[in-house]
Write a protein that holds these residues in place. Structure first.
Motif, PDB file in Angstrom:
ATOM      1  N   PRO A 199       1.509  -8.582  14.878  1.00 28.16           N
ATOM      2  CA  PRO A 199       2.582  -8.703  15.866  1.00 28.16           C
ATOM      3  C   PRO A 199       2.780  -7.437  16.692  1.00 28.16           C
ATOM      4  O   PRO A 199       3.217  -7.519  17.835  1.00 28.16           O
ATOM      5  N   GLU A 200       2.431  -6.276  16.141  1.00 20.92           N
ATOM      6  CA  GLU A 200       2.616  -5.028  16.893  1.00 20.92           C
ATOM      7  C   GLU A 200       1.697  -4.970  18.107  1.00 20.92           C
ATOM      8  O   GLU A 200       1.940  -4.215  19.042  1.00 20.92           O
TER       9      GLU A 200
ATOM     10  N   ALA B 295      15.494  -4.195   8.747  1.00 18.32           N
ATOM     11  CA  ALA B 295      15.592  -4.360   7.288  1.00 18.32           C
ATOM     12  C   ALA B 295      15.372  -3.030   6.578  1.00 18.32           C
ATOM     13  O   ALA B 295      16.072  -2.720   5.608  1.00 18.32           O
ATOM     14  N   ALA B 296      14.425  -2.229   7.066  1.00 18.47           N
ATOM     15  CA  ALA B 296      14.170  -0.921   6.450  1.00 18.47           C
ATOM     16  C   ALA B 296      15.374   0.004   6.625  1.00 18.47           C
ATOM     17  O   ALA B 296      15.772   0.703   5.680  1.00 18.47           O
ATOM     18  N   ALA B 297      15.967   0.004   7.812  1.00 15.91           N
ATOM     19  CA  ALA B 297      17.141   0.847   8.052  1.00 15.91           C
ATOM     20  C   ALA B 297      18.320   0.391   7.194  1.00 15.91           C
ATOM     21  O   ALA B 297      19.022   1.223   6.614  1.00 15.91           O
TER      22      ALA B 297
ATOM     23  N   LEU C 196       9.150  -9.521  15.073  1.00 13.47           N
ATOM     24  CA  LEU C 196       8.880  -9.247  13.651  1.00 13.47           C
ATOM     25  C   LEU C 196       8.948  -7.756  13.350  1.00 13.47           C
ATOM     26  O   LEU C 196       9.445  -7.351  12.299  1.00 13.47           O
ATOM     27  N   VAL C 197       8.459  -6.942  14.265  1.00 16.01           N
ATOM     28  CA  VAL C 197       8.517  -5.490  14.079  1.00 16.01           C
ATOM     29  C   VAL C 197       9.973  -5.032  14.127  1.00 16.01           C
ATOM     30  O   VAL C 197      10.402  -4.207  13.317  1.00 16.01           O
ATOM     31  N   GLN C 198      10.756  -5.589  15.051  1.00 14.64           N
ATOM     32  CA  GLN C 198      12.182  -5.253  15.120  1.00 14.64           C
ATOM     33  C   GLN C 198      12.898  -5.634  13.833  1.00 14.64           C
ATOM     34  O   GLN C 198      13.712  -4.862  13.314  1.00 14.64           O
ATOM     35  N   ALA C 199      12.603  -6.818  13.309  1.00 17.97           N
ATOM     36  CA  ALA C 199      13.253  -7.273  12.073  1.00 17.97           C
ATOM     37  C   ALA C 199      12.880  -6.382  10.898  1.00 17.97           C
ATOM     38  O   ALA C 199      13.727  -6.058  10.061  1.00 17.97           O
TER      39      ALA C 199
ATOM     40  N   PHE D 263      12.696  -8.152   2.204  1.00 24.42           N
ATOM     41  CA  PHE D 263      11.849  -8.318   3.385  1.00 24.42           C
ATOM     42  C   PHE D 263      10.406  -8.357   2.924  1.00 24.42           C
ATOM     43  O   PHE D 263       9.782  -7.335   2.682  1.00 24.42           O
ATOM     44  N   PHE D 264       9.887  -9.544   2.782  1.00 24.24           N
ATOM     45  CA  PHE D 264       8.466  -9.720   2.478  1.00 24.24           C
ATOM     46  C   PHE D 264       7.945 -10.751   3.443  1.00 24.24           C
ATOM     47  O   PHE D 264       8.399 -11.890   3.467  1.00 24.24           O
TER      48      PHE D 264
END
Length: 70
Positions: free
Chosen positions: A35-36, A54-56, A47-50, A27-28
């Protein structure tokens, strides 16, 4: 930058790049907007959801790897 794998994937109305990605990275994503700040306060921007997803997913893989000994 494009020669090193950076993909410019988002452009403004004048054709200037506003989003850059590294497809080979988990995820880069780089943006020239925030976007937030685009949401209405009730739902995060896609984008924040994605990024959160990806972090989770990455954290889950890391935990699994530690517990499995890999």
């Amino acid at each position: 930058m494009a020669a090193n794998g950076v993909v410019f994937s988002g452009f403004d109305g004048e054709g200037d790049a506003r989003i850059a990605e590294l497809p080979e990275h988990p995820f880069f994503l780089a943006t020239l907007f925030q976007p937030e700040l685009a949401g209405d306060g009730t739902r995060p921007h896609p984008l924040v959801q994605a990024f959160a997803r990806a972090a989770a997913d990455h954290a889950s893989l890391a935990v699994h790897s530690v517990h499995s000994g890999h």
